[in-house]
Design a protein around this motif. Sequence first.
Motif, PDB file in Angstrom:
ATOM      1  N   PHE A 208       0.689  -1.028  -0.058  1.00 52.00           N
ATOM      2  CA  PHE A 208      -0.146   0.098   0.059  1.00 52.00           C
ATOM      3  C   PHE A 208       1.067   1.330   0.205  1.00 52.00           C
ATOM      4  CE2 PHE A 208      -2.528  -3.091   2.325  1.00 52.00           C
ATOM      5  CZ  PHE A 208      -3.480  -3.468   1.260  1.00 52.00           C
TER       6      PHE A 208
ATOM      7  N   GLY B 109      -5.451   2.909  -5.431  1.00 48.66           N
ATOM      8  CA  GLY B 109      -4.693   1.752  -4.853  1.00 48.66           C
ATOM      9  C   GLY B 109      -5.138   1.471  -3.495  1.00 48.66           C
ATOM     10  N   GLN B 110      -4.480   2.348  -2.514  1.00 49.14           N
ATOM     11  CA  GLN B 110      -4.688   2.278  -1.008  1.00 49.14           C
ATOM     12  C   GLN B 110      -6.017   2.637  -0.785  1.00 49.14           C
ATOM     13  OE1 GLN B 110      -2.162   5.165   1.235  1.00 49.14           O
ATOM     14  NE2 GLN B 110      -2.106   3.239   2.711  1.00 49.14           N
ATOM     15  N   GLY B 111      -6.598   2.062  -0.052  1.00 53.57           N
ATOM     16  CA  GLY B 111      -8.139   2.053   0.616  1.00 53.57           C
ATOM     17  C   GLY B 111      -8.251   3.266   1.625  1.00 53.57           C
TER      18      GLY B 111
ATOM     19  N   TYR C  96      -4.918  -9.970   3.969  1.00 52.89           N
ATOM     20  CA  TYR C  96      -4.489  -8.522   4.135  1.00 52.89           C
ATOM     21  C   TYR C  96      -3.127  -8.708   4.532  1.00 52.89           C
ATOM     22  CZ  TYR C  96      -4.186  -4.026   6.286  1.00 52.89           C
ATOM     23  OH  TYR C  96      -3.922  -2.610   6.523  1.00 52.89           O
TER      24      TYR C  96
ATOM     25  N   ASN D 153     -11.505  -8.087   2.274  1.00 52.21           N
ATOM     26  CA  ASN D 153     -10.708  -7.370   1.550  1.00 52.21           C
ATOM     27  C   ASN D 153      -9.550  -8.390   0.892  1.00 52.21           C
ATOM     28  OD1 ASN D 153      -8.672  -5.523   0.538  1.00 52.21           O
ATOM     29  ND2 ASN D 153      -8.088  -4.900   2.573  1.00 52.21           N
TER      30      ASN D 153
ATOM     31  N   TYR E 151     -15.014  -3.615   7.551  1.00 52.82           N
ATOM     32  CA  TYR E 151     -15.788  -3.304   6.651  1.00 52.82           C
ATOM     33  C   TYR E 151     -17.304  -3.876   6.942  1.00 52.82           C
ATOM     34  CZ  TYR E 151     -11.653  -2.448   4.147  1.00 52.82           C
ATOM     35  OH  TYR E 151     -10.319  -2.159   3.861  1.00 52.82           O
TER      36      TYR E 151
ATOM     37  N   LYS F 215     -12.710   2.826   8.635  1.00 53.36           N
ATOM     38  CA  LYS F 215     -13.538   2.724   7.408  1.00 53.36           C
ATOM     39  C   LYS F 215     -15.065   2.883   7.616  1.00 53.36           C
ATOM     40  CE  LYS F 215     -10.075   0.340   5.659  1.00 53.36           C
ATOM     41  NZ  LYS F 215      -9.186   0.127   6.818  1.00 53.36           N
TER      42      LYS F 215
ATOM     43  N   PHE G 110     -13.619  -2.164  -2.395  1.00 53.61           N
ATOM     44  CA  PHE G 110     -12.709  -2.834  -3.474  1.00 53.61           C
ATOM     45  C   PHE G 110     -13.156  -3.491  -4.447  1.00 53.61           C
ATOM     46  CE2 PHE G 110     -10.492  -2.477   0.590  1.00 53.61           C
ATOM     47  CZ  PHE G 110      -9.802  -1.345   0.445  1.00 53.61           C
TER      48      PHE G 110
ATOM     49  N   ARG H 117      -6.567  -5.220  -7.770  1.00 53.85           N
ATOM     50  CA  ARG H 117      -7.683  -4.355  -6.940  1.00 53.85           C
ATOM     51  C   ARG H 117      -7.880  -3.121  -7.109  1.00 53.85           C
ATOM     52  NH1 ARG H 117      -7.113  -3.253  -0.425  1.00 53.85           N
ATOM     53  NH2 ARG H 117      -6.513  -1.384  -1.344  1.00 53.85           N
TER      54      ARG H 117
END
Length: 389
Positions: free
Chosen positions: A15, A31-33, A120, A169, A200, A235, A320, A365
């Motif tokens: 990330f 990219g990075q969430g 992850y 994820n 999430y 999140k 994602f 992703r």
Amino acid sequence: MRQARRLDGIPPTIFTAMSALALRTGAVNLGQGFPDVDGPASVIAAADRAMRDGANQYAPGPGVPVLRQAIARHQQRHYGLELDPDRQVVVTTGCTEGIAAALLGLVDAGDEIVVLEPYYDSYVAMIQMCGGVRRPVTLRAPDFRLDVDELRAAVGPRTRFILLNSPHNPTGTVLSRAELQAVADLAIERDLVVVTDEVYEHLTFSDDTGGHEHLPISTLPGMFERTLTLSSAGKSYSLTGWKIGWATGPAELVGAVLAAKQWLTFTSGAPLQHAIATALDDEPDWPRALAADLRARRDLLCDGLTALGLDVRRPEGTYFALTDISSLGWKDGMEFCLALPERAGVVAIPTQPFHDTSAGDQLVRWAFCKEAGVIEEALTRLAAGDLSG
Ligand code: GLN
């Protein structure tokens, strides 16, 4: 000087690498969430107030009581779980510290941990740092469901834990009641502890593919006493930089988290903890409104990627979407993602770092927790770029 052996073979997190690439190249970062719009103004104001009101010294190790009480009410309100905020709730520095503290507090060298693949990346790093052994169970394209036979086969005599993540994820799978029941049956039969990352939990979507409500595995019969549940506000409330997470469950498991956590950060984010207490109590519907809004952005992204000729998995939850890039002629997602900023001015995340097997070699992703205009810009750039492998 060389790094300690416990870090051998653990690459820097993908990330950070991909966000740095986006910055360097001026690419649109899918990219990075992390969301590009901050969470509720009332919660940010509450943090400001907490600082002015003097919540600026160490919080108690387990977390400020008002937040632990609010977390207990959150678990009650959403899932009917009754928790003792003093013994069954610990505040962590995001869920990532929760994972670290859970594994450091529970895993002995040689213990096996069954983990859903793709995983992850911090799970793998922490399992290794604890001397544990990971036993991946792959969620496979095209529908990324849990294969219960594969799960059963992964459990051996040294297996002590199942590390679960749902909503998942990076696949976007929300484990169904039947899948969770299969995990529960196995955990009970083999006397395993389930550690579950539910960050999430509120970001699920109902649509023509059905409703995908999140169900905590700890609510299934016989599971509360063997489940450590991890979550966070990052999140749910679009406050990923605040790093306020929590561990809940039976006092014994939560106590193990605290026993390790006290030597990691000790405690963190005192004023932010106060503010998250107000978020949970006063803005209980905010995360669901975010999910409704995300659904439209999910569809914008997924429709756009499909139109570009990619095979898209429309996610049931998280923010994602996974794509298979083989339809564009690519064999290697890492190569694709490294070429993408130059080819099209966009950054996405390859999923090889989340696999032991080759199942993720062609999976990439894309994050849709960005404003619609940003997603549109990324799609325009992708359409103008040469994406052929
Ligand atoms: N959880 C977020 C993601 O999957 C960000 C993680 C991170 O940057 N460590 O993108």
